[in-house]
Design an enzyme around this catalytic site. Structure first.
Site, PDB file in Angstrom:
ATOM      1  CG  HIS A  88       2.440  42.349  59.215  1.00 26.78           C
ATOM      2  ND1 HIS A  88       3.725  42.548  59.641  1.00 26.78           N
ATOM      3  CD2 HIS A  88       2.176  41.036  59.428  1.00 26.78           C
ATOM      4  CE1 HIS A  88       4.215  41.403  60.084  1.00 26.78           C
ATOM      5  NE2 HIS A  88       3.301  40.466  59.960  1.00 26.78           N
ATOM      6  CG  ASP A 116       4.325  42.460  65.568  1.00 26.58           C
ATOM      7  OD1 ASP A 116       4.832  41.839  64.620  1.00 26.58           O
ATOM      8  OD2 ASP A 116       3.395  43.280  65.423  1.00 26.58           O
ATOM      9  CG  HIS A 117       7.206  44.361  62.894  1.00 26.45           C
ATOM     10  ND1 HIS A 117       7.782  44.324  61.656  1.00 26.45           N
ATOM     11  CD2 HIS A 117       5.879  44.308  62.685  1.00 26.45           C
ATOM     12  CE1 HIS A 117       6.829  44.256  60.745  1.00 26.45           C
ATOM     13  NE2 HIS A 117       5.671  44.236  61.344  1.00 26.45           N
ATOM     14  CD  GLU A 154       4.090  36.804  60.686  1.00 29.28           C
ATOM     15  OE1 GLU A 154       3.147  36.059  61.013  1.00 29.28           O
ATOM     16  OE2 GLU A 154       3.944  38.018  60.470  1.00 29.28           O
TER      17      GLU A 154
HETATM   18 ZN    ZN Z   1       4.539  44.462  59.548  1.00 32.67          ZN
END
Ligand code: ZN
Length: 506
Positions: free
Chosen positions: A360, A171-172, A285
């Protein structure tokens, strides 16, 4: 006396327990984990809160996991090697990409022991769980490796016998090194955070300044091609069955080019890498949500159109929405506006490959879930993480009031430092003094938004706190409590995450 394989096959809990018990140890046998694959029976067991895979087979040498062999079975300690071996023999313990038409929901188990509860939440619901979902910041705060995060998710599906598939989201991630790390550890989803490549200041520049940057940074051919494609052009998206225009005047083109161009090129580079490096499909994503300004439909259109031109296929996009998505509390803002905004984002996503819109900081946004469910027609990605941590601490408030008070006070001391990492509007004045509360009132703090945010953002401080001798202040006691109160912990998660999913129509 029958052998272990038969006992596993017959779901004979007492038989299994009796056979592996050595003394008075605390022993849990997870009946839902039982599965037989190629003549080998597998079962998840915890002995004094340590994880083991019990494997049994007539020919004990056929068991590929490593562990102490006795008669027809092996008791195999859960470690990195056995996790890897288990993923080879039980393919459903391997993270995988989500089916295109399915909604997905990230649960992000920061502690490595909420996964079982998360799996129980999604069982029987039409949603793909992304059980592992960690950003670099979370890994640092919790002092974990991405590999450990995936191992814990594999354990969770094994323990609960969940064979419907699950995801693991790096993620991120912001750099190629981070992406390679996540891919090598087995991530099935990459969330590329473009925030460091974007230049939001472009939106504040006047025409002259924009032109100067444009001329300095793009050669003449590029400038001409970009202007020719967008300037004074109208593009159409379909919203509620009607065509709606998206128009770019000169300044809009330059603002978007200057803000997003480097990000788009980086996303292309990452996509190419993923195509080459991964034999299995990876969910890709793009996140442009952490930039501090809402993503206009025009900007989303520009990014999507540029990615499409470069044949970059994305599976989801996280724009920055209007209103506030603060940690662990409900949506703050105009729901009507949010709804209109989301409709436009969905229409753009539909035009460029029908990818999902990703929400998010999706924890606890109860008032907008029905809107998200309706407008996305049930095809969304929602990320939560901190809310499960908050539930884990709520368990401590319920079951270990003395420890909870210590943690609460430590969180108050750490708040200012922690608040530098997050955008929150917490008012500590609104939180009652824990020493003035009876034990049975402590859990009510978790209905207080300010207390929720306090606990939410200080998780790393609490988990990493050490005494003067360098020993963990809370960590060991917390894990002891979470392990000992596993059923109650799972119940809290089932109820709280279950509420999220129900309001999302799942
Ligand atoms: Zn985010």
């Amino acid at each position: 006396m029958s052998g272990m394989f038969e006992m596993i096959e017959n779901h004979d809990r007492d038989g299994i327990t009796e056979k592996i018990r050595k003394g008075n140890e605390n022993l849990s046998v997870y009946m839902d984990s039982i599965t037989v694959e190629n003549g080998i029976g597998y079962c998840a067991v915890k002995i004094d809160h340590e994880r083991y895979i019990l494997a049994a087979c007539e020919d004990v040498n056929a068991i590929e996991l490593e562990g102490e062999a006795k008669d027809d079975h092996k008791l195999c300690k859960w470690d990195e090697e056995n996790a890897e071996r288990l993923r080879k023999v039980l393919p459903y313990t391997v993270p995988r990409a989500c089916d295109k038409d399915k909604a997905s929901f990230g649960t992000g188990d920061r502690l490595g022991l909420a996964g079982g509860g998360h799996v129980r939440c999604v069982k029987g619901r039409d949603v793909f769980p992304v059980l592992a979902q960690q950003s670099i910041r979370e890994l640092t705060q919790t002092e974990r490796s991405y590999r450990d995060v995936i191992d814990c998710a594999s354990w969770a599906v094994f323990q609960e016998g969940y064979q419907e598939g699950f995801g693991a989201d790096g993620d991120h991630l912001k750099t190629m090194e981070e992406i390679q790390m996540a891919v090598n550890a087995g991530a099935s989803m990459i969330t590329l955070d473009l925030s460091e490549k974007l230049r939001g200041e472009a939106f504040g520049l006047d025409k002259e300044a924009l032109t100067k940057v444009f001329e300095d940074e793009f050669d003449e051919d590029e400038r001409e091609a970009i202007l020719c494609e967008y300037e004074n052009q109208e593009f159409y998206i379909e919203v509620d069955g009607e065509k709606q225009p998206i128009k770019f005047v000169y300044k809009d083109v330059l603002k978007n080019v200057i803000c997003y161009y480097k990000g788009i090129e980086f996303a292309t580079e990452v996509y190419t890498y993923l195509q080459e490096a991964c034999s299995e499909k990876i969910d890709f994503e793009i996140s442009i949500d952490e930039v501090g300004f809402p993503t206009t439909p025009r900007s989303h259109y520009f990014v999507a159109s540029e990615l499409d031109k470069r044949r970059v296929e994305i599976d989801s996009m996280a724009p920055c929405f209007v209103g506030e998505f603060q940690k662990a509390i409900d949506y703050i803002g105009d729901k009507e506006k949010f709804s209109e905004h989301l409709k436009l984002h969905c229409a753009i996503a539909k035009k460029f490959g029908d990818y999902k819109i990703s929400v998010h900081s999706g924890s606890d946004k109860f008032s907008v879930y029905p809107i998200i469910a309706e407008i996305t027609q049930g095809r969304f990605h929602v990320k939560t993480a901190g809310t499960s941590w908050v539930e884990a601490v709520k368990l401590i408030a319920l079951k270990r009031p003395v420890l909870y008070r210590e943690i609460h006070k430590y969180a108050l001391e750490s708040f200012n430092e922690a608040a530098k990492l997050y955008h929150v509007t917490t008012d500590l004045e609104n939180i009652p003094d824990v020493d003035g509360l009876d034990d049975d009132k402590l859990a009510e703090l978790f209905d207080n938004n300010d207390a929720r945010q306090l606990i939410h953002i200080t998780y790393g401080f609490i988990l990493r706190a050490k005494d003067s001798k360098g020993k963990p202040l809370f960590r060991d006691r917390l894990y002891e409590a979470w392990n000992a109160e596993e059923d109650a912990h799972y119940e809290l998660l089932e109820s709280h995450i279950g509420k999220h999913l129900s309001l999302l129509g799942k």
